[in-house]
Scaffold this motif. Structure first.
Motif, mmCIF file in Angstrom:
data_model
loop_
_atom_site.group_PDB
_atom_site.id
_atom_site.type_symbol
_atom_site.label_atom_id
_atom_site.label_comp_id
_atom_site.label_asym_id
_atom_site.label_seq_id
_atom_site.Cartn_x
_atom_site.Cartn_y
_atom_site.Cartn_z
ATOM 1 N N ARG A 273 81.736 -56.760 105.688
ATOM 2 C CA ARG A 273 82.660 -55.681 106.059
ATOM 3 C C ARG A 273 82.016 -54.698 107.036
ATOM 4 O O ARG A 273 82.614 -54.308 108.041
ATOM 5 C CB ARG A 273 83.117 -54.949 104.786
ATOM 6 C CG ARG A 273 83.819 -53.612 105.019
ATOM 7 C CD ARG A 273 85.137 -53.761 105.776
ATOM 8 N NE ARG A 273 85.773 -52.463 105.983
ATOM 9 C CZ ARG A 273 85.495 -51.626 106.984
ATOM 10 N NH1 ARG A 273 84.568 -51.967 107.877
ATOM 11 N NH2 ARG A 273 86.119 -50.472 107.091
ATOM 12 N N PHE A 274 80.787 -54.277 106.766
ATOM 13 C CA PHE A 274 80.179 -53.201 107.550
ATOM 14 C C PHE A 274 79.050 -53.656 108.475
ATOM 15 O O PHE A 274 78.651 -52.907 109.368
ATOM 16 C CB PHE A 274 79.639 -52.116 106.605
ATOM 17 C CG PHE A 274 80.699 -51.450 105.778
ATOM 18 C CD1 PHE A 274 81.586 -50.554 106.350
ATOM 19 C CD2 PHE A 274 80.817 -51.726 104.427
ATOM 20 C CE1 PHE A 274 82.568 -49.936 105.590
ATOM 21 C CE2 PHE A 274 81.792 -51.114 103.655
ATOM 22 C CZ PHE A 274 82.675 -50.218 104.238
ATOM 23 N N VAL B 11 73.046 -62.404 104.195
ATOM 24 C CA VAL B 11 74.304 -62.940 103.666
ATOM 25 C C VAL B 11 74.066 -64.316 103.051
ATOM 26 O O VAL B 11 74.587 -64.642 101.978
ATOM 27 C CB VAL B 11 75.368 -63.018 104.782
ATOM 28 C CG1 VAL B 11 76.542 -63.889 104.349
ATOM 29 C CG2 VAL B 11 75.859 -61.625 105.145
ATOM 30 N N GLY B 12 73.259 -65.112 103.719
ATOM 31 C CA GLY B 12 72.978 -66.460 103.220
ATOM 32 C C GLY B 12 72.280 -66.471 101.879
ATOM 33 O O GLY B 12 72.596 -67.294 101.012
ATOM 34 N N TRP B 13 71.338 -65.544 101.671
ATOM 35 C CA TRP B 13 70.630 -65.507 100.381
ATOM 36 C C TRP B 13 71.563 -65.122 99.245
ATOM 37 O O TRP B 13 71.452 -65.640 98.133
ATOM 38 C CB TRP B 13 69.448 -64.549 100.451
ATOM 39 C CG TRP B 13 68.325 -65.031 101.318
ATOM 40 C CD1 TRP B 13 67.735 -64.365 102.351
ATOM 41 C CD2 TRP B 13 67.657 -66.297 101.231
ATOM 42 N NE1 TRP B 13 66.746 -65.133 102.915
ATOM 43 C CE2 TRP B 13 66.669 -66.325 102.241
ATOM 44 C CE3 TRP B 13 67.791 -67.408 100.406
ATOM 45 C CZ2 TRP B 13 65.831 -67.419 102.446
ATOM 46 C CZ3 TRP B 13 66.958 -68.505 100.608
ATOM 47 C CH2 TRP B 13 65.998 -68.501 101.611
ATOM 48 N N TYR B 14 72.492 -64.231 99.513
ATOM 49 C CA TYR B 14 73.465 -63.899 98.472
ATOM 50 C C TYR B 14 74.430 -65.065 98.246
ATOM 51 O O TYR B 14 74.829 -65.349 97.112
ATOM 52 C CB TYR B 14 74.238 -62.634 98.849
ATOM 53 C CG TYR B 14 73.414 -61.370 98.753
ATOM 54 C CD1 TYR B 14 72.771 -61.028 97.560
ATOM 55 C CD2 TYR B 14 73.270 -60.513 99.841
ATOM 56 C CE1 TYR B 14 72.005 -59.873 97.466
ATOM 57 C CE2 TYR B 14 72.508 -59.354 99.750
ATOM 58 C CZ TYR B 14 71.874 -59.038 98.566
ATOM 59 O OH TYR B 14 71.117 -57.897 98.471
ATOM 60 N N HIS C 74 79.521 -59.172 95.859
ATOM 61 C CA HIS C 74 79.881 -57.897 96.482
ATOM 62 C C HIS C 74 78.874 -57.495 97.558
ATOM 63 O O HIS C 74 79.257 -56.917 98.584
ATOM 64 C CB HIS C 74 80.002 -56.773 95.463
ATOM 65 C CG HIS C 74 80.425 -55.492 96.111
ATOM 66 N ND1 HIS C 74 81.694 -55.310 96.621
ATOM 67 C CD2 HIS C 74 79.733 -54.361 96.414
ATOM 68 C CE1 HIS C 74 81.780 -54.123 97.187
ATOM 69 N NE2 HIS C 74 80.600 -53.526 97.080
ATOM 70 N N ALA C 75 77.607 -57.803 97.342
ATOM 71 C CA ALA C 75 76.612 -57.515 98.376
ATOM 72 C C ALA C 75 76.967 -58.252 99.670
ATOM 73 O O ALA C 75 76.918 -57.680 100.767
ATOM 74 C CB ALA C 75 75.225 -57.923 97.890
ATOM 75 N N LYS C 76 77.352 -59.500 99.534
ATOM 76 C CA LYS C 76 77.769 -60.282 100.704
ATOM 77 C C LYS C 76 79.008 -59.668 101.352
ATOM 78 O O LYS C 76 79.069 -59.505 102.579
ATOM 79 C CB LYS C 76 78.045 -61.727 100.276
ATOM 80 C CG LYS C 76 78.639 -62.598 101.369
ATOM 81 C CD LYS C 76 79.036 -63.962 100.827
ATOM 82 C CE LYS C 76 79.819 -64.752 101.867
ATOM 83 N NZ LYS C 76 80.259 -66.070 101.352
#
Length: 301
Positions: free
Chosen positions: A100-101, A121-124, A93-95
């Motif tokens: 999204r935003f 994004v990559g770490w998630y 969801h964090a990604k």
């Protein structure tokens, strides 16, 4: 009596038949599957063997689930599997929130400042999608640390760089993600390891396959993480606790209590315990729990 008018003509035709049989495979269209001679004369006695093309599978050998060691009993395995699933849900969801935003999200700018979104994004995504081959979550006290007061688990370091030990304390103090924003918990004032899923996000980043030795502790408390976002956004994107705080905060706001969340404020000395007596305190649980870091140092949070 000879059927042929000239001597030796019969032998000539016999030899011609033999030669034709030898030439037949050579005259056959090479682009078509060859048919053995036996199939021409006796089709019922011939079984065609069609060669199968080899198929390349780029994902062959990958491990898609986090491996749980045989030292874990049925209860530990069930709770640990659930916790790992919650860690993946938080990361996912964090990604999604970032995709999204982008950096227009107030949550993103609060935790990561002006840092580009791609690395975060990559770490998630590493938690969600990285190959898990060689990773182990163990339940035995193989290094003798679980017997120490306050130890709920630890990365094994040089003893097993891709292995994490989960001690019995984890199974009695960690709460399920469904309870996010419950028990008097707030993101700013609560312990990052109050929920099993968020605790395992932290532990996953200790593993070289996930954190690559880059995601580390550059700031610890909620206030320090917000300060890091302003002072050094590049490090904020690689700070283990920042990645935990952001994942919890956006999950709380978007999923657990939509449009409201439970960011709260940092706890201060003298704040009353708002949790029920039968429930571990959301602000003090695991305050003395410890684990080791990549450099061998002990960290208690």
């Amino acid at each position: 009596m000879n059927r042929y008018p000239w001597p030796g003509l019969g032998a000539f035709f016999i030899q011609l038949r033999v030669n034709n049989r030898r030439l037949l495979p050579l005259l056959h269209d090479a682009s078509q599957p060859s048919t053995p001679i036996c199939c021409l004369s006796r089709p019922e006695s011939c079984s065609r063997r069609v060669p199968q093309p080899s198929v390349y599978d780029w994902a062959a050998g990958a491990t898609t689930a986090y491996p749980i060691h045989s030292s874990c009993n049925a209860t530990e395995r069930a709770l640990l599997s659930r916790g790992l699933g919650e860690a993946v849900a938080l990361a996912a969801h964090a990604k999604d929130h970032i995709l999204r935003f982008g950096n227009s999200s107030e949550f993103y700018s609060k935790y990561f400042g002006a840092s580009p979104t791609a690395e975060v994004v990559g770490w998630y995504d590493k938690i969600m999608s990285a190959d898990r081959t060689g990773i182990w979550f163990r339940c035995d006290d193989v290094d003798g640390n679980c017997s120490q007061d306050g130890w709920a688990g630890h990365w094994r370091g040089e003893n097993g760089t891709q292995e994490t030990v989960i001690c019995p304390l984890s199974y009695t103090t960690r709460q399920p993600l469904e309870g996010l924003c419950g028990y008097g918990y707030s993101v700013a004032g609560g312990a990052l390891n109050f929920y099993f899923g968020s605790d395992l996000v932290h532990r996953l980043y200790h593993l070289p396959k996930i954190g690559e030795g880059i995601v580390e502790h550059y700031a610890d408390t909620y206030g320090e993480c917000l300060e890091l976002a302003l002072r050094n956004p590049a490090l904020a994107a690689r700070n283990s606790h920042t990645l935990q705080y952001f994942a919890l905060d956006v999950y709380a706001f978007d999923i657990a209590v939509p449009g409201e969340g439970c960011t709260g404020r940092p706890s201060e000395p003298g704040d009353p315990d708002t949790t029920a007596r039968t429930t571990p305190s959301a602000t003090t649980t695991a305050a003395t729990e410890c684990h080791t870091h990549a450099d061998g140092t002990e960290h208690c949070s």
